[in-house]
Design a protein around this motif. Structure first.
Motif, mmCIF file in Angstrom:
data_model
loop_
_atom_site.group_PDB
_atom_site.id
_atom_site.type_symbol
_atom_site.label_atom_id
_atom_site.label_comp_id
_atom_site.label_asym_id
_atom_site.label_seq_id
_atom_site.Cartn_x
_atom_site.Cartn_y
_atom_site.Cartn_z
ATOM 1 N N GLU A 152 -80.743 34.216 92.533
ATOM 2 C CA GLU A 152 -81.945 33.674 91.897
ATOM 3 C C GLU A 152 -82.471 34.582 90.790
ATOM 4 O O GLU A 152 -82.906 34.099 89.737
ATOM 5 C CB GLU A 152 -83.033 33.487 92.956
ATOM 6 N N ALA A 153 -82.476 35.884 91.018
ATOM 7 C CA ALA A 153 -83.059 36.834 90.056
ATOM 8 C C ALA A 153 -82.215 38.110 90.053
ATOM 9 O O ALA A 153 -82.611 39.128 90.635
ATOM 10 C CB ALA A 153 -84.509 37.142 90.424
ATOM 11 N N PRO A 154 -81.025 38.061 89.421
ATOM 12 C CA PRO A 154 -80.106 39.204 89.489
ATOM 13 C C PRO A 154 -80.693 40.500 88.949
ATOM 14 O O PRO A 154 -80.273 41.583 89.380
ATOM 15 C CB PRO A 154 -78.904 38.739 88.651
ATOM 16 N N ASP A 155 -81.676 40.416 88.064
ATOM 17 C CA ASP A 155 -82.294 41.643 87.536
ATOM 18 C C ASP A 155 -83.027 42.418 88.631
ATOM 19 O O ASP A 155 -83.188 43.645 88.525
ATOM 20 C CB ASP A 155 -83.259 41.314 86.404
ATOM 21 N N LYS A 156 -83.458 41.737 89.678
ATOM 22 C CA LYS A 156 -84.219 42.390 90.744
ATOM 23 C C LYS A 156 -83.333 43.173 91.713
ATOM 24 O O LYS A 156 -83.849 43.947 92.518
ATOM 25 C CB LYS A 156 -85.033 41.357 91.535
ATOM 26 N N VAL A 157 -82.025 42.970 91.648
ATOM 27 C CA VAL A 157 -81.130 43.722 92.528
ATOM 28 C C VAL A 157 -80.429 44.846 91.781
ATOM 29 O O VAL A 157 -79.564 45.519 92.354
ATOM 30 C CB VAL A 157 -80.088 42.799 93.202
ATOM 31 N N ALA A 158 -80.828 45.070 90.526
ATOM 32 C CA ALA A 158 -80.217 46.146 89.750
ATOM 33 C C ALA A 158 -80.429 47.487 90.461
ATOM 34 O O ALA A 158 -81.545 47.807 90.868
ATOM 35 C CB ALA A 158 -80.811 46.190 88.340
ATOM 36 N N GLY A 159 -79.362 48.250 90.606
ATOM 37 C CA GLY A 159 -79.445 49.532 91.284
ATOM 38 C C GLY A 159 -79.297 49.454 92.786
ATOM 39 O O GLY A 159 -79.297 50.491 93.464
ATOM 40 N N PHE A 160 -79.195 48.232 93.330
ATOM 41 C CA PHE A 160 -78.997 48.040 94.763
ATOM 42 C C PHE A 160 -77.623 47.431 95.005
ATOM 43 O O PHE A 160 -77.051 46.774 94.123
ATOM 44 C CB PHE A 160 -80.059 47.111 95.351
ATOM 45 N N ASN A 161 -77.135 47.595 96.207
ATOM 46 C CA ASN A 161 -75.901 46.950 96.644
ATOM 47 C C ASN A 161 -76.281 45.829 97.606
ATOM 48 O O ASN A 161 -76.596 46.095 98.775
ATOM 49 C CB ASN A 161 -74.998 47.966 97.342
ATOM 50 N N PRO A 162 -76.304 44.569 97.138
ATOM 51 C CA PRO A 162 -76.763 43.473 97.997
ATOM 52 C C PRO A 162 -76.000 43.372 99.318
ATOM 53 O O PRO A 162 -76.587 43.029 100.347
ATOM 54 C CB PRO A 162 -76.547 42.226 97.134
ATOM 55 N N GLU A 163 -74.700 43.672 99.313
ATOM 56 C CA GLU A 163 -73.938 43.594 100.557
ATOM 57 C C GLU A 163 -74.413 44.655 101.546
ATOM 58 O O GLU A 163 -74.577 44.382 102.743
ATOM 59 C CB GLU A 163 -72.450 43.758 100.271
ATOM 60 N N GLU A 164 -74.655 45.873 101.060
ATOM 61 C CA GLU A 164 -75.146 46.937 101.938
ATOM 62 C C GLU A 164 -76.515 46.575 102.494
ATOM 63 O O GLU A 164 -76.782 46.744 103.700
ATOM 64 C CB GLU A 164 -75.241 48.256 101.164
ATOM 65 N N LEU A 165 -77.399 46.051 101.628
ATOM 66 C CA LEU A 165 -78.741 45.721 102.093
ATOM 67 C C LEU A 165 -78.728 44.527 103.038
ATOM 68 O O LEU A 165 -79.563 44.448 103.951
ATOM 69 C CB LEU A 165 -79.668 45.466 100.904
#
Length: 292
Positions: A152-165
């Motif tokens: 939905e908002a890929p800019d908000k996951v910048a610097g994060f690893n979505p799979e890890e989270l």
């Protein structure tokens, strides 16, 4: 939600409230709060009452029904309920009259004298049983917030690893289990502090839950970050609440990751006043937990 003044309300509601309160004077309208159709301070024959109402069957009606029972869940902390009534006024209404609590919101900014008062109040809540409330772990069964946020908002996951989270989120429900009463939405406007700070009430118990006693303190850590605290400073405040010592580092990190994903997704899809600030603070806390 559409807001109603006293004069806008159906006659059937007027009659029901007058049967409870006698002669009525409208003291003032309450502007805060996004989840009700009416919020008024009324003066009746026996004094002032806070009237709250929701029109139509909805999550907001369920939350108000929960709130009407908070006086029994958290006696001496939540306002007492004077009356609660379902009314058919072309559409279904739930109206609830609460004890009127006069006070000011807490100041959560760095250096505020209210921080000690808030810590003491949270400790009082932590000591209450949450047996009658739904487990927060059940409410938090959905764990794919970071995956949905990335779409939905890929800019908000910048610097994060979505799979890890997402892995952290999957671990969260079992790590927050417990038997303590949780408010789950504590922020500065939920604390009503009288002028000399000798009395504090906590309002808006729409979504109480049971869980680990440290969880409400963790929610407030995020709120403190949003109010200007650095994450480490907010956790120093948290250590003044006795239940914080019961946490584990893994559980708090999982909590931070879950809240950051949940609040960021909601801010991106169904924003409400202050949503962006809160989501930013939650991501800041999650980053702190993952890197510290």
């Amino acid at each position: 939600m559409e807001r109603f003044t006293w004069d806008d309300l159906p006659v059937t509601i007027h009659s029901a409230v007058q049967a409870r309160l006698g002669s009525i004077t409208v003291v003032r309208e309450i502007e805060q709060g996004q989840n009700c159709n009416v919020a008024l301070v009324l003066r009746g024959d026996q004094g002032d009452v806070f009237l709250k109402g929701v029109r139509g069957v909805s999550p907001q009606m369920r939350w108000l029904r929960n709130e009407s029972g908070a006086g029994e869940l958290a006696p001496g902390v939540a306002p007492e309920t004077r009356f609660s009534e379902d009314i058919d006024a072309e559409a279904p209404w739930l109206i609830v009259g609460f004890e009127y609590v006069n006070g000011r919101p807490a100041d959560l900014s760095p250096g505020s004298d209210d921080l000690a008062t808030v810590a003491t109040t949270v400790a009082r809540i932590n000591g209450l049983s949450g047996e009658a409330a739904q487990p927060l772990s059940k409410r938090w069964a959905s764990t794919d917030w970071w995956t949905k946020l990335a779409a939905e908002a890929p800019d908000k996951v910048a610097g994060f690893n979505p799979e890890e989270l997402t892995d952290w989120c999957r671990a969260t429900p079992s790590l927050i289990e417990g038997a303590a009463l949780l408010h789950t939405d504590l922020h500065e406007h939920q604390f009503m502090i009288d002028d000399d700070s000798s009395s504090v009430r906590v309002i808006d118990w729409g979504r109480p839950a049971s869980g680990a006693a440290w969880v409400d303190t963790a929610f407030l850590v995020v709120r403190l970050i949003a109010a200007g605290h650095e994450p480490g400073e907010a956790e120093e405040w948290a250590s003044t609440v006795p239940s914080w010592s019961e946490r584990t580092d893994k559980a708090v990190t999982a909590f931070a990751c879950y809240v950051a994903g949940l609040w960021s997704y909601r801010a991106a899809t169904t924003p409400f006043p202050g949503a962006t600030r809160l989501a930013t603070a939650a991501r800041q806390y999650a980053r702190h937990r993952l890197t510290s």
